[in-house]
Write an enzyme that holds these catalytic residues in place. Structure first.
Site, mmCIF file in Angstrom:
data_model
loop_
_atom_site.group_PDB
_atom_site.id
_atom_site.type_symbol
_atom_site.label_atom_id
_atom_site.label_comp_id
_atom_site.label_asym_id
_atom_site.label_seq_id
_atom_site.Cartn_x
_atom_site.Cartn_y
_atom_site.Cartn_z
ATOM 1 N N ALA A 77 -30.218 -1.456 13.901
ATOM 2 C CA ALA A 77 -30.888 -0.653 12.882
ATOM 3 C C ALA A 77 -32.372 -0.535 13.227
ATOM 4 C CB ALA A 77 -30.715 -1.291 11.506
ATOM 5 N N CYS A 78 -32.893 0.671 13.135
ATOM 6 C CA CYS A 78 -34.316 0.924 13.387
ATOM 7 C C CYS A 78 -35.164 0.173 12.364
ATOM 8 C CB CYS A 78 -34.583 2.426 13.311
ATOM 9 S SG CYS A 78 -36.330 2.846 13.412
#
Length: 119
Positions: A77-78
């Protein structure tokens, strides 16, 4: 073939999450390697363990966790998108990891294909 996936939509409000998961599962079944799934924008909400769908609905977060644990697929996940949505390491599913946007570039470089799902 080594494949990276970029998922930019959240679960349940678009078909992108389901399609990305089914694509990854089918690719693995055919003998390809799915190296990583990078979640960006609303896509980061795919890996929160706060998700609690009804029993008769699919559990998208559990699917991603199983893909990671059973096949070694990185579910990433960014960090910027996660922070904007209040998601931190404590809220991630097993197999999920928060990382920087530069990791997406690495995924694109080290794989034969980068397949994008979502707008």
């Amino acid at each position: 073939m080594k494949i990276g996936i970029l998922l930019k939509e959240g679960p349940y409000n678009h078909q992108a999450s389901d399609t990305a998961y089914k694509f990854a599962a089918a690719a693995i079944k055919k003998g390809h390697t799915v190296d990583a799934v990078f979640l960006y924008n609303d896509g980061v909400t795919n890996v929160t363990k706060l998700m609690d769908p009804p029993q008769d609905d699919r559990n998208i977060a559990a699917r991603w966790s199983a893909l990671s644990l059973e096949h070694g697929v990185e579910i990433l996940a960014c960090i910027a998108a996660s922070k904007r949505r209040g998601i931190n390491d404590d809220l991630l599913i097993k197999g999920g990891l928060i990382t920087g946007l530069g990791t997406l570039t690495d995924i694109a470089i080290r794989n034969d294909r980068l397949v994008t799902f979502g707008d």
